[in-house]
Write an enzyme that holds these catalytic residues in place. Structure first.
Site, short mmCIF file in Angstrom:
data_model
loop_
_atom_site.label_atom_id
_atom_site.label_comp_id
_atom_site.label_asym_id
_atom_site.label_seq_id
_atom_site.Cartn_x
_atom_site.Cartn_y
_atom_site.Cartn_z
N ARG A 1 0.86 -1.19 0.00
CA ARG A 1 0.00 0.00 0.00
C ARG A 1 0.89 1.23 0.00
NH1 ARG A 1 1.22 1.33 5.17
NH2 ARG A 1 1.43 -0.37 6.68
N ARG B 1 5.42 12.42 12.86
CA ARG B 1 4.00 12.14 13.02
C ARG B 1 3.51 12.80 14.32
NH1 ARG B 1 3.05 5.80 11.33
NH2 ARG B 1 4.71 5.64 9.78
#
Length: 454
Positions: free
Chosen positions: A290, A336
């Site tokens: 992905r 993040r």
């Protein structure tokens, strides 16, 4: 190219995919749960469909609801983003059966590479180096394999992913309990209790290679990303190039990844993950079938839009570049920023954002779905924003990242973020020197005081 793409995800990745679709002249449709009815992608998309209540299993993981939404909006293709249904071979197969293009690898490839034991066997046949280990199906065999491999070992769910379903074992006395717990966890998380054991590298470097492969037998790699800054196997900071890793080692990892992709019949964007030991040897871990959370790092140094590449490949176009065309430039770092409280062992800290201002300035990118007035839900992943900075050299990139993290303004009742902790990581001496490993975050957490800003 597709006329309409349904984005079957939420959060920042849904908005990021939608933006690239619009740049390519593709009509954007999006699904959402009742919790996400006010989300950024719902505001952005050309058409939206509510597919269920908050719990993911009743909305974003509901095959029938997603496919019905695709039918309703007249979609040609479905982009699953990352997480949720992105690596589910049954969903990919259901998309094809219903006449929709699944933007990802073929179902049989996802199935083969999603099973970690099958992936190990496939990559071993392609000549990729592996850490010693093998599948085990009872405690006695587990003890024998662990003894042969040598402690410490790690027990992993064969169907696992995303840093879940794994447990490190330091000594033989703890093996039986860890084995049984991991099997139970694997069954609960993935519906499959198969596990395998492999040697654990406690001070390893985690480095991954981004690949692109088309349906015409062409494949390239786009360089590496160092993902060694992790907490409980969850990545917090990623960067490229990997500091301290010789270019010849990166080149060999890239060549191995392309070889593995071609052997597997891979099509689309994917990531080959490796561990590096102190001697500079690398070992295959797994393939992520992905787009990755950290894909903007590669985009920053290559100038490529990886989602656009996914869409073109899925539409049947051949790759528009060769390996000789790939020329990464400069240094990129991604942090993040999660809605979590580092002072409470990173407990989730959702809530309404009374204030939300992201940093700016030269070579600063922020991928986020949040905005002032947005309520961060407790039902999903805590990722709030991704900060990506680029610079010609690593010292400047680190300084830019620390400045940008300090410029985040997030306020709301009960809301905390990891921005300050990430600044501490970027200030850490081992990180600055590029000698850090996967144990860095644990070492910082064990310190009584966080480091002073410098």
């Amino acid at each position: 190219m597709f006329g309409t793409v349904l984005v079957a995800n939420r959060g920042e990745i849904a908005l990021r995919v939608a933006r690239t679709c619009r740049e390519l002249g593709i009509r954007v449709a999006a699904v959402h749960s009742t919790v996400d009815r006010e989300s950024a992608v719902v505001r952005y998309a050309d058409e939206t469909v509510q597919i269920g209540p908050g719990p993911a299993r009743r909305s974003y993981l509901d095959y029938a609801a997603v496919l019905a939404a695709a039918e309703r909006v007249g979609a040609d293709a479905i982009h699953p983003g990352y997480g949720f249904l992105s690596e589910d071979p049954s969903f990919a197969e259901a998309c094809e059966a219903a006449g929709f293009t699944f933007i990802g690898p073929p179902p049989k490839v996802i199935a083969a590479l999603g099973d970690k034991t099958a992936a190990r066997a496939l990559m071993a046949a392609a000549g990729l180096p592996l850490l010693p280990g093998e599948p085990v199906d009872d405690v006695t065999r587990a003890a024998a394999v662990a003894g042969g491999v040598g402690y410490p070992v790690i027990i992993k769910a064969a169907a696992g992913g995303g840093g879940r379903g794994m447990r490190v074992v330091e000594r033989a006395a703890d093996l039986a309990d860890a084995y049984l717990r991991t099997r139970a966890e694997a069954q609960a998380l993935f519906g499959d209790d198969r596990v395998y054991i492999e040697r654990y590298l406690p001070n390893g470097r985690h480095v991954e290679i981004q690949v692109l492969a088309d349906a015409h037998g062409n494949a390239v790699h786009l360089g590496e990303r160092d993902c060694s800054v992790q907490r409980r196997h969850q990545k917090l900071i990623e960067e490229t190039p990997a500091p301290g890793v010789p270019r010849d080692v990166v080149a060999r990892m890239g060549e191995a990844s392309v070889r593995g992709a071609l052997a597997a019949g891979y099509v689309g964007a994917g990531t080959f993950e490796f561990l590096l030991d102190d001697a500079g040897d690398f070992f295959f871990l797994e393939v992520n079938c992905r787009i990755q959370v950290e894909h903007p790092v590669t985009e920053a140094v290559t100038g490529l839009d990886l989602v656009a590449e996914q869409l073109r490949i899925a539409a049947g176009e051949p790759l528009g570049l060769t390996q000789a065309d790939v020329a990464p430039r400069g240094v990129a770092i991604e942090c993040r920023v999660n809605a979590e409280d580092p002072a409470r062992d990173f407990a989730p800290a959702p809530g309404r954002l009374d204030a939300f201002t992201v940093p700016g300035g030269p070579f600063v990118r922020v991928d986020t779905h949040a905005y002032p007035g947005y309520s961060v839900p407790s039902a999903y992943d805590s990722l709030l924003a991704k900060l990506i900075v680029w610079a010609p050299d690593r010292d400047t990139a680190i300084a830019r990242g620390r400045r940008a993290l300090a410029d985040f303004r997030v306020d709301g009742p009960g809301v905390h973020t990891t921005a300050g902790f990430l600044r501490d990581v970027l200030a850490d001496a081992s990180f600055r020197a590029g000698t850090h490993d996967t144990g860095l975050v644990a070492r910082l957490q064990s310190q009584p005081e966080t480091q002073e800003d410098s």
